[in-house]
Design an enzyme around this catalytic site. Structure first.
Site, PDB file in Angstrom:
ATOM      1  N   TRP A 131     -60.006  54.357 -76.314  1.00 42.67           N
ATOM      2  CA  TRP A 131     -60.931  53.330 -75.811  1.00 42.67           C
ATOM      3  C   TRP A 131     -62.026  54.065 -75.044  1.00 42.67           C
ATOM      4  CZ3 TRP A 131     -60.376  50.707 -70.563  1.00 42.67           C
ATOM      5  CH2 TRP A 131     -61.342  49.700 -70.424  1.00 42.67           C
ATOM      6  N   ASP A 212     -51.089  53.247 -70.780  1.00 49.34           N
ATOM      7  CA  ASP A 212     -52.041  52.154 -70.671  1.00 49.34           C
ATOM      8  C   ASP A 212     -51.530  51.060 -71.612  1.00 49.34           C
ATOM      9  OD1 ASP A 212     -55.644  51.745 -71.257  1.00 49.34           O
ATOM     10  OD2 ASP A 212     -54.086  50.406 -70.498  1.00 49.34           O
ATOM     11  N   LYS A 248     -55.790  40.346 -72.806  1.00 47.16           N
ATOM     12  CA  LYS A 248     -55.585  39.948 -74.190  1.00 47.16           C
ATOM     13  C   LYS A 248     -54.350  39.083 -74.374  1.00 47.16           C
ATOM     14  CE  LYS A 248     -58.733  43.155 -74.852  1.00 47.16           C
ATOM     15  NZ  LYS A 248     -58.986  44.304 -74.013  1.00 47.16           N
TER      16      LYS A 248
HETATM   17  C1  LIG Z   1     -56.680  50.477 -74.406  1.00 52.91           C
HETATM   18  C2  LIG Z   1     -57.331  49.580 -73.413  1.00 52.91           C
HETATM   19  N1  LIG Z   1     -57.072  49.759 -72.105  1.00 52.91           N
HETATM   20  C3  LIG Z   1     -57.626  48.985 -71.163  1.00 52.91           C
HETATM   21  C4  LIG Z   1     -58.483  47.965 -71.503  1.00 52.91           C
HETATM   22  C5  LIG Z   1     -59.050  47.188 -70.330  1.00 52.91           C
HETATM   23  O1  LIG Z   1     -59.174  45.891 -70.473  1.00 52.91           O
HETATM   24  P1  LIG Z   1     -59.256  44.960 -69.179  1.00 52.91           P
HETATM   25  O2  LIG Z   1     -59.828  45.759 -68.053  1.00 52.91           O
HETATM   26  O3  LIG Z   1     -60.120  43.820 -69.592  1.00 52.91           O
HETATM   27  O4  LIG Z   1     -57.838  44.560 -68.893  1.00 52.91           O
HETATM   28  C6  LIG Z   1     -58.794  47.717 -72.860  1.00 52.91           C
HETATM   29  C7  LIG Z   1     -59.743  46.606 -73.260  1.00 52.91           C
HETATM   30  N2  LIG Z   1     -60.548  46.906 -74.366  1.00 52.91           N
HETATM   31  O5  LIG Z   1     -61.643  46.156 -74.465  1.00 52.91           O
HETATM   32  C8  LIG Z   1     -61.786  45.630 -75.739  1.00 52.91           C
HETATM   33  C9  LIG Z   1     -62.590  46.535 -76.654  1.00 52.91           C
HETATM   34  O6  LIG Z   1     -62.262  47.724 -76.763  1.00 52.91           O
HETATM   35  O7  LIG Z   1     -63.502  46.012 -77.302  1.00 52.91           O
HETATM   36  C10 LIG Z   1     -58.209  48.552 -73.832  1.00 52.91           C
HETATM   37  O8  LIG Z   1     -58.468  48.376 -75.144  1.00 52.91           O
END
Ligand SMILES: Cc1ncc(COP(=O)(O)O)c(CNOCC(=O)O)c1O
Length: 399
Positions: A131, A212, A248
């Site tokens: 990510w 994560d 999510k």
């Molecule tokens: C692996 C991972 N860690 C952490 C997160 C963090 O998400 P949040 O801070 O919203 O919980 C995300 C959210 N990704 O966002 C969607 C995209 O890649 O288009 C994530 O994919």
């Protein structure tokens, strides 16, 4: 002010920039398979019924006082049971230091700052690819980054051999960032057997695993199944770290609800570590928001609401899995010369299609289909209404 004359416009975020371009496109049949946010079969955002019911129950019943620096005790307790297991001895023995975090991003960031503060000479091994925001988080925490092999372009699967080599070749006691399930952006996860081998090798090397877990329940539809990697590491006695997000799997994107946990040697160490995690939060945002945490603890704390949630998160996962099958079958029906097996082999929100940036550009220019240039398709944006159109465009761009 003259002070800011040298401030340059920031580079566009690779993911959020796609959404901006999509919104600016007036074409009625445009398709957004860019941002990683769940959509129903009409392409609309979803608020889960369990969330609406929890909101109804708490409406008017909570005050606006500050939460403790560590956040909501109930939400943390429920989060630890979800990640570590209802009957975890680590929870019983109070060996887990945990705070409420600003969703998954906030959990990763507080951990990165904690790592920097208490292991100042350490680095973090990050998978290739990952990510995009992971790089920003550990960069801003001033933790040097190393890469470890993960995705295998030829097979569009896991490069397990190279991954294991990197684990073996890293200095003993290295920090590794691991996606617990539904790897973003590839959708490629190690098998249970491979996780066991990785855990064993981490034991041999004394490596530290930071999981994560942004998609627990959203990948397979079963939160217990999606926590398998973590449970394997815990069975092997690893003192892991874990970032949890409810963005999510509970659809609480904008509520920013998450949890950061670190397994400690004993209760005394957990109290000390928790106090230091709180110290990192204090100057950053002082304490976390109330509402989303109350929604989460209301749902997870009530057996009926939790049951409703389990059904709804499975429903989201099943819809995505169904779209994987539909997209693959459409491409095969079109007589595509390529193999599209990876579309159904991969898991979670994303399909790493293998398309080149140029092919992605064609999809956008000619078909008004929007995705990140690494060829990642957010399967949540695929519906029975657009899957045929998407398959045809991909076929035209790749044949
Ligand atoms: C692996 C991972 N860690 C952490 C997160 C963090 O998400 P949040 O801070 O919203 O919980 C995300 C959210 N990704 O966002 C969607 C995209 O890649 O288009 C994530 O994919």
């Amino acid at each position: 002010s003259s002070l800011w004359r040298n401030v340059e416009p920031a580079p566009k975020d690779p993911i959020l920039g796609v959404t901006e371009a999509f919104l600016a496109d007036p074409t009625p049949h445009k398709v957004n398979v860019g941002v990683g946010a769940y959509r129903d079969n009409n392409g609309k955002p979803v608020v889960l019924e369990c969330v609406r019911e929890a909101e109804r129950r708490i409406a008017g019943s909570f005050n606006m006082e500050y939460l403790p620096m560590g956040g909501s005790v109930n939400m943390i307790e429920e989060s630890l049971k979800l990640a570590y297991g209802e009957n975890s001895d680590l929870i019983k023995d109070k060996r887990i230091a945990a705070i409420q975090a600003l969703s998954g991003t906030g959990a990763c960031r507080i951990f990165a700052d904690f790592q920097r503060r208490f292991c100042p000479d350490s680095q973090i091994y990050i998978p290739v690819p990952t990510w995009s925001n992971h790089h920003n988080i550990w960069r801003d925490a001033h933790v040097p980054q190393k890469m470890y092999h993960y995705y295998h372009p030829e097979t569009k699967g896991l490069d397990f051999a190279a991954l294991m080599d990197d684990i073996k070749n890293a200095p003993n006691g290295s920090f590794f960032l691991l996606h617990a399930c539904a790897h973003n952006p590839t959708g490629v996860d190690p098998t249970e057997e491979q996780w066991r081998e990785i855990s064993h090798q981490f034991k041999v090397k004394g490596h530290f695993a930071f999981f994560d877990m942004a998609y627990q329940g959203f990948a397979s539809g079963n939160p217990e199944k999606d926590a398998k990697a973590i449970r394997i590491f815990l069975e092997d006695g690893h003192p892991i770290g874990c970032a949890q997000s409810y963005a999510k799997n509970m659809g609480l994107y904008g509520q920013r609800v998450g949890c950061l946990s670190v397994v400690c040697e004993d209760e005394k160490q957990a109290v000390a570590v928790k106090s230091q995690l709180q110290q990192l939060a204090r100057p950053m945002y002082s304490n976390p928001p109330v509402h989303g945490a109350l929604v989460v603890s209301t749902i997870l704390g009530d057996p009926n609401l939790k049951k409703l949630w389990l059904g709804e998160v499975k429903g989201m996962a099943d819809r995505i899995i169904g779209m994987r099958t539909a997209l693959r079958e459409n491409l095969e029906k079109l007589g595509s010369p390529l193999s599209w097996e990876h579309i159904t082999n991969q898991i979670g929100m994303f399909c790493y299609s293998g398309m080149t940036p140029e092919q992605v550009d064609r999809l956008t220019k000619e078909y008004h289909i929007y995705m990140t240039r690494n060829g990642r398709i957010s399967m949540a944006g695929v519906t029975t209404g657009n899957v045929g159109y998407l398959a045809n465009a991909i076929h035209e761009a790749t044949k």
